[in-house]
Design a protein around this motif. Structure first.
Motif, PDB file in Angstrom:
ATOM      1  N   ARG A   1       9.695  55.209  24.707  1.00  0.00           N
ATOM      2  CA  ARG A   1       9.196  56.251  25.606  1.00  0.00           C
ATOM      3  C   ARG A   1       8.924  57.559  24.882  1.00  0.00           C
ATOM      4  NH1 ARG A   1      13.892  56.694  29.616  1.00  0.00           N
ATOM      5  NH2 ARG A   1      12.673  58.488  30.325  1.00  0.00           N
ATOM      6  N   LEU A   2       9.739  57.881  23.873  1.00  0.00           N
ATOM      7  CA  LEU A   2       9.618  59.187  23.226  1.00  0.00           C
ATOM      8  C   LEU A   2       8.554  59.237  22.141  1.00  0.00           C
ATOM      9  CD1 LEU A   2      13.276  60.509  22.818  1.00  0.00           C
ATOM     10  CD2 LEU A   2      11.768  60.610  24.790  1.00  0.00           C
ATOM     11  N   ARG A   3       8.342  58.142  21.433  1.00  0.00           N
ATOM     12  CA  ARG A   3       7.459  58.199  20.273  1.00  0.00           C
ATOM     13  C   ARG A   3       6.034  58.648  20.593  1.00  0.00           C
ATOM     14  NH1 ARG A   3      10.276  52.997  17.852  1.00  0.00           N
ATOM     15  NH2 ARG A   3      11.822  54.025  16.524  1.00  0.00           N
ATOM     16  N   PRO A   4       5.441  58.216  21.713  1.00  0.00           N
ATOM     17  CA  PRO A   4       4.097  58.734  22.013  1.00  0.00           C
ATOM     18  C   PRO A   4       4.058  60.258  22.127  1.00  0.00           C
ATOM     19  CG  PRO A   4       4.554  56.817  23.363  1.00  0.00           C
ATOM     20  CD  PRO A   4       5.837  57.174  22.674  1.00  0.00           C
ATOM     21  N   ALA A   5       5.145  60.857  22.620  1.00  0.00           N
ATOM     22  CA  ALA A   5       5.184  62.325  22.743  1.00  0.00           C
ATOM     23  C   ALA A   5       5.392  62.998  21.399  1.00  0.00           C
ATOM     24  CB  ALA A   5       6.301  62.736  23.698  1.00  0.00           C
ATOM     25  N   LEU A   6       5.827  62.232  20.391  1.00  0.00           N
ATOM     26  CA  LEU A   6       6.128  62.804  19.083  1.00  0.00           C
ATOM     27  C   LEU A   6       5.122  62.410  18.020  1.00  0.00           C
ATOM     28  CD1 LEU A   6       9.965  62.132  19.169  1.00  0.00           C
ATOM     29  CD2 LEU A   6       8.897  64.391  19.256  1.00  0.00           C
ATOM     30  N   THR A   7       4.066  61.658  18.396  1.00  0.00           N
ATOM     31  CA  THR A   7       3.116  61.179  17.392  1.00  0.00           C
ATOM     32  C   THR A   7       2.358  62.322  16.755  1.00  0.00           C
ATOM     33  OG1 THR A   7       1.532  60.820  19.195  1.00  0.00           O
ATOM     34  CG2 THR A   7       2.760  58.898  18.384  1.00  0.00           C
TER      35      THR A   7
ATOM     36  N   ALA B   1      23.230  61.803  22.693  1.00  0.00           N
ATOM     37  CA  ALA B   1      23.448  61.072  21.446  1.00  0.00           C
ATOM     38  C   ALA B   1      22.296  60.112  21.154  1.00  0.00           C
ATOM     39  CB  ALA B   1      24.772  60.322  21.505  1.00  0.00           C
ATOM     40  N   LEU B   2      21.854  59.393  22.181  1.00  0.00           N
ATOM     41  CA  LEU B   2      20.742  58.456  21.991  1.00  0.00           C
ATOM     42  C   LEU B   2      19.468  59.213  21.625  1.00  0.00           C
ATOM     43  CD1 LEU B   2      21.274  56.007  25.011  1.00  0.00           C
ATOM     44  CD2 LEU B   2      22.059  55.737  22.654  1.00  0.00           C
ATOM     45  N   THR B   3      19.212  60.316  22.308  1.00  0.00           N
ATOM     46  CA  THR B   3      18.015  61.110  22.023  1.00  0.00           C
ATOM     47  C   THR B   3      18.063  61.684  20.612  1.00  0.00           C
ATOM     48  OG1 THR B   3      17.815  61.707  24.370  1.00  0.00           O
ATOM     49  CG2 THR B   3      16.618  63.069  22.796  1.00  0.00           C
ATOM     50  N   ALA B   4      19.235  62.176  20.210  1.00  0.00           N
ATOM     51  CA  ALA B   4      19.379  62.735  18.862  1.00  0.00           C
ATOM     52  C   ALA B   4      19.065  61.689  17.799  1.00  0.00           C
ATOM     53  CB  ALA B   4      20.791  63.278  18.670  1.00  0.00           C
TER      54      ALA B   4
ATOM     55  N   LEU C   1      12.291  62.544  27.610  1.00  0.00           N
ATOM     56  CA  LEU C   1      10.854  62.554  27.336  1.00  0.00           C
ATOM     57  C   LEU C   1      10.294  63.964  27.409  1.00  0.00           C
ATOM     58  CD1 LEU C   1       8.187  61.146  26.829  1.00  0.00           C
ATOM     59  CD2 LEU C   1       8.010  60.671  29.284  1.00  0.00           C
ATOM     60  N   GLU C   2      10.701  64.725  28.415  1.00  0.00           N
ATOM     61  CA  GLU C   2      10.226  66.100  28.540  1.00  0.00           C
ATOM     62  C   GLU C   2      10.728  66.968  27.390  1.00  0.00           C
ATOM     63  OE1 GLU C   2       9.876  66.388  33.424  1.00  0.00           O
ATOM     64  OE2 GLU C   2      11.828  66.561  32.428  1.00  0.00           O
ATOM     65  N   LEU C   3      11.948  66.697  26.915  1.00  0.00           N
ATOM     66  CA  LEU C   3      12.465  67.424  25.760  1.00  0.00           C
ATOM     67  C   LEU C   3      11.626  67.120  24.524  1.00  0.00           C
ATOM     68  CD1 LEU C   3      14.525  69.167  24.286  1.00  0.00           C
ATOM     69  CD2 LEU C   3      15.995  67.146  24.085  1.00  0.00           C
ATOM     70  N   ALA C   4      11.247  65.853  24.336  1.00  0.00           N
ATOM     71  CA  ALA C   4      10.410  65.473  23.192  1.00  0.00           C
ATOM     72  C   ALA C   4       9.062  66.197  23.251  1.00  0.00           C
ATOM     73  CB  ALA C   4      10.209  63.959  23.172  1.00  0.00           C
TER      74      ALA C   4
ATOM     75  N   ILE D   1       9.532  69.777  22.145  1.00  0.00           N
ATOM     76  CA  ILE D   1       9.664  69.848  20.683  1.00  0.00           C
ATOM     77  C   ILE D   1       8.292  69.758  20.031  1.00  0.00           C
ATOM     78  CG2 ILE D   1      10.544  68.613  18.666  1.00  0.00           C
ATOM     79  CD1 ILE D   1      13.005  67.896  20.382  1.00  0.00           C
ATOM     80  N   TRP D   2       7.470  68.841  20.529  1.00  0.00           N
ATOM     81  CA  TRP D   2       6.120  68.678  19.956  1.00  0.00           C
ATOM     82  C   TRP D   2       5.296  69.949  20.161  1.00  0.00           C
ATOM     83  CZ3 TRP D   2       2.241  67.894  17.214  1.00  0.00           C
ATOM     84  CH2 TRP D   2       0.927  67.889  17.691  1.00  0.00           C
ATOM     85  N   GLU D   3       5.375  70.550  21.344  1.00  0.00           N
ATOM     86  CA  GLU D   3       4.605  71.771  21.611  1.00  0.00           C
ATOM     87  C   GLU D   3       5.048  72.906  20.696  1.00  0.00           C
ATOM     88  OE1 GLU D   3       5.271  72.432  25.720  1.00  0.00           O
ATOM     89  OE2 GLU D   3       3.963  70.800  26.397  1.00  0.00           O
TER      90      GLU D   3
END
Length: 303
Positions: free
Chosen positions: A80-86, A161-164, A292-295, A298-300
């Motif tokens: 779920r997070l990787r698309p927001a961090l690409t 922890a999982l998100t980190a 996901l919103e946190l990711a 971070i990207w922004e």
């Protein structure tokens, strides 16, 4: 347990055992099959809650189950997070083989080799193929997660922890993990292994957010390239003046700060709105964000 498996199959058996564990039946934990159980944060939380009171031999027996739950939950979260961090990496053309072929650039670079064949078609000989490689979009950023692990933060601590651990895999981020209650523990050395991180976190005690922020401030080297994210219910146990002073000090360094409100099991925000309002006035935005919103935040900020 055997009758459940015989009558309804292993899937139902694992669901019933997991539900029993959730009601406090510690004896069923050893019966759960790591390969068949349905991973969930609730089950992981139950196991971690009881693991603290078990002898080392019992904890060792539970490690395969915990490892399976953590690995699967981290994999799902990463998906779920990787698309927001690409956006943390960008593609650039290169003549060095290894990436995907950049067809438009390859055609433009080899137009001189174009030849018309006997049947009238045009053929281009790619003597100089162009590939696409991954390039860092910008200099490395430092992300400092300041995580409240007081007694009221059990569910949020697992998600943190999982998100980190997912964020630790982003090449442009140097991820730090500070756990605080009334004391502050730097668990950055475990951030690439979510199981190790969760087993090291000790949930319980009071809340001293100012101490966590003070420690975070000591880790800042390049303020403009530093993100400080506080995950808490903002029920500060110490005098609020100290916390507000720490927030102002962080903001004055020029780093990017954000307060993430804790979420309950249903995903609803649960935090002190009064304290959050004071933190916002001191310069730290506060929001109830999913991982996901946190990711995305971070990207922004690192764009």
């Amino acid at each position: 347990s055997e009758e459940l498996a015989a009558l309804f199959g292993p899937g139902v058996r694992e669901e019933v055992l997991a539900a029993a564990a959730g009601t406090g039946r510690q004896d069923v934990l050893a019966e759960l099959d790591p390969a068949a159980v349905t991973p969930s944060v609730e089950l992981l939380r139950t196991i971690l809650r009881y693991a603290g009171g078990l002898p080392e031999a019992r904890i060792a027996a539970l490690r395969p189950l915990v490892r399976r739950l953590v690995d699967e939950l981290t994999r799902r979260l990463a998906t779920r997070l990787r698309p927001a961090l690409t956006g943390t990496t960008t593609a650039r053309p290169t003549r060095r083989p290894g990436g995907r072929l950049d067809l438009p650039r390859t055609l433009r670079a080899n137009l001189a080799t174009a030849r018309r064949t006997a049947d009238g078609t045009v053929r281009v000989i790619p003597e100089k193929p162009v590939f696409r490689s991954r390039a860092r979009r910008s200099a490395d950023w430092r992300l400092i997660l300041v995580t409240d692990v007081s007694g009221s933060m059990e569910a949020s601590t697992i998600w943190s922890a999982l998100t980190a651990s997912v964020l630790a895999g982003v090449p442009t981020l140097s991820t730090h993990f500070l756990a605080f209650s009334t004391e502050v523990v730097d668990l950055t050395g475990h951030v690439h292994d979510p199981l190790s991180l969760l087993l090291e976190v000790s949930v319980g005690g009071g809340t001293h957010i100012a101490a966590g922020l003070r420690h975070a401030r000591e880790l800042i080297e390049v303020p403009s390239r530093t993100l400080v994210v506080v995950i808490s219910d903002f029920e500060e146990g110490a005098p609020p003046a100290g916390l507000l002073a720490e927030v102002r000090a962080l903001v004055n360094t020029g780093c990017h700060v954000l307060g993430c409100a804790s979420l309950d099991d249903a995903g609803r925000p649960r935090y002190s709105t009064g304290m959050a309002g004071q933190l916002v006035a001191a310069g730290m935005p506060v929001a109830a964000l999913s991982p996901l919103e946190l990711a995305r935040w971070i990207w922004e900020k690192t764009a």
